[in-house]
Design a protein around this motif. Structure first.
Motif: not given
Length: 335
Positions: A186-187, A192-196, A261-264, A268-270
């Motif tokens: 999920r990460g 891809a949506k927020t950091c790429l 919170v869950a997205d962070a 981070a896990a990815y």
């Protein structure tokens, strides 16, 4: 997380990172109400004398580590850092941002006991830990001019803090944990949506110039050969996820987090699931295994949980098991 421009270790560490003072003190949670903005000492107001020049030198080393002691500097003897990151990639705003792994107020907390070392460590030891982990480099001699300058800068940022005085904003914060394992799959989609856009598909960031120069990164890498190694504080999920939540995207403040919170946790896990330099001898960390942080992604462990659960959680069952083992250890031996 558009413009996730300062995450490195760190996500680092790097600490740097990192973690690099990710483990110097227990993180303090953001206050429930408004909190003052830290008024860090103004380095530009210092006089032009030897002590002030040493502080300025320390800040330069901190914010442009790659240019002074990085792997591509002209003098091989000065190549202490093993990557082209800067300490400031993890310790945001030159070490002064609350819950951005700040270093203010830390000088008076050393020497202190380090569970990772299993012994008391000095501020020099702690800085060297960042150099060998978040910066993936070699040990920085305690009597070197660079170490002296680093210590001078930490001391300068700690002016006004008394021994034993609480220091708000240390660490990366403490958001609620998940009751499930953090999900790197999920990460990856969230990344891809927020950091790429800033960190790229391969997480390698953006160099300021050609890789043959020592101008570092506009946007630091999150994994790969020029990132923090697997022994850095930022390679641990709890540190990385909280750092993301309270600091990303670039410009986010802990009083107004932008990432759920869950997205962070999942982003981070990815990031920590990706390949990075390997540090030798990690099995020697935390001689007392009952003091090992629950999210340490490498063994050995005192409990019966897998390395995968230590890496991604959930952590509550691990804590319960460790508490039980500690209680059994402390219990008197029956006659």
């Amino acid at each position: 997380m558009r413009r996730l421009a300062v995450l490195s270790l760190p996500l680092v560490a790097v600490t740097a990172a990192g973690l690099a003072f990710a483990q110097s003190a227990a993180p303090s949670a953001p206050p429930a109400g408004p909190d003052r903005i830290l008024a860090a000492p103004e380095i530009g107001a210092l006089p032009d004398d030897s002590p002030a020049r040493l502080v300025r030198r320390g800040r330069d080393l901190f914010t442009a580590t790659y240019a002074h002691i990085g792997p591509e500097v002209a003098d091989p003897a000065k190549r202490f850092a093993g990557n082209n990151l800067a300490c400031g990639n993890c310790h945001l705003h030159a070490g002064t941002k609350k819950f951005g792994l700040p270093i203010y107020g830390l000088f008076e907390k050393f020497p202190q006991y380090s569970a990772r070392a299993g012994a008391e460590v000095t501020i020099e030891d702690r800085i060297d830990g960042c150099m060998t982990r978040s910066m993936n480099g070699r040990s920085l001699p305690k009597d070197s001019p660079e170490m002296t300058a680093f210590v001078a800068y930490v001391k300068f940022l700690s002016e006004g803090y008394r021994p034993g005085q609480p220091v708000t904003g240390l660490g990366a914060g403490a958001m609620p944990e998940l009751d499930r394992a953090a999900d790197p799959v999920r990460g990856k989609a969230l990344y891809a949506k927020t950091c790429l856009d800033c960190h790229g598909t391969d997480g390698q960031g953006i160099r300021r110039s050609l890789p043959t120069t020592d101008l570092g990164y506009m946007i630091p890498p999150l994994w790969g050969p020029d990132s923090f190694n697997d022994g850095a504080g930022m390679a641990r999920l709890i540190t990385a996820a909280n750092f993301l939540h309270f600091n990303m995207p670039h410009g986010t403040d802990y009083l107004d987090p932008q990432l759920a919170v869950a997205d962070a946790w999942d982003i981070a896990a990815y990031v920590i699931s990706q390949p990075r330099p390997q540090r030798a001898g990690l099995d020697k960390d935390f001689p007392d295994l009952l003091s090992k942080p629950v999210d340490t992604p490498y063994g050995p462990y005192a409990d019966g949980f897998t390395a995968e659960q230590h890496k991604y959680g959930p952590f509550a069952p691990i804590r319960a098991a460790i508490d039980k083992l500690k209680a059994e250890k402390a219990a008197p031996t029956p006659r």
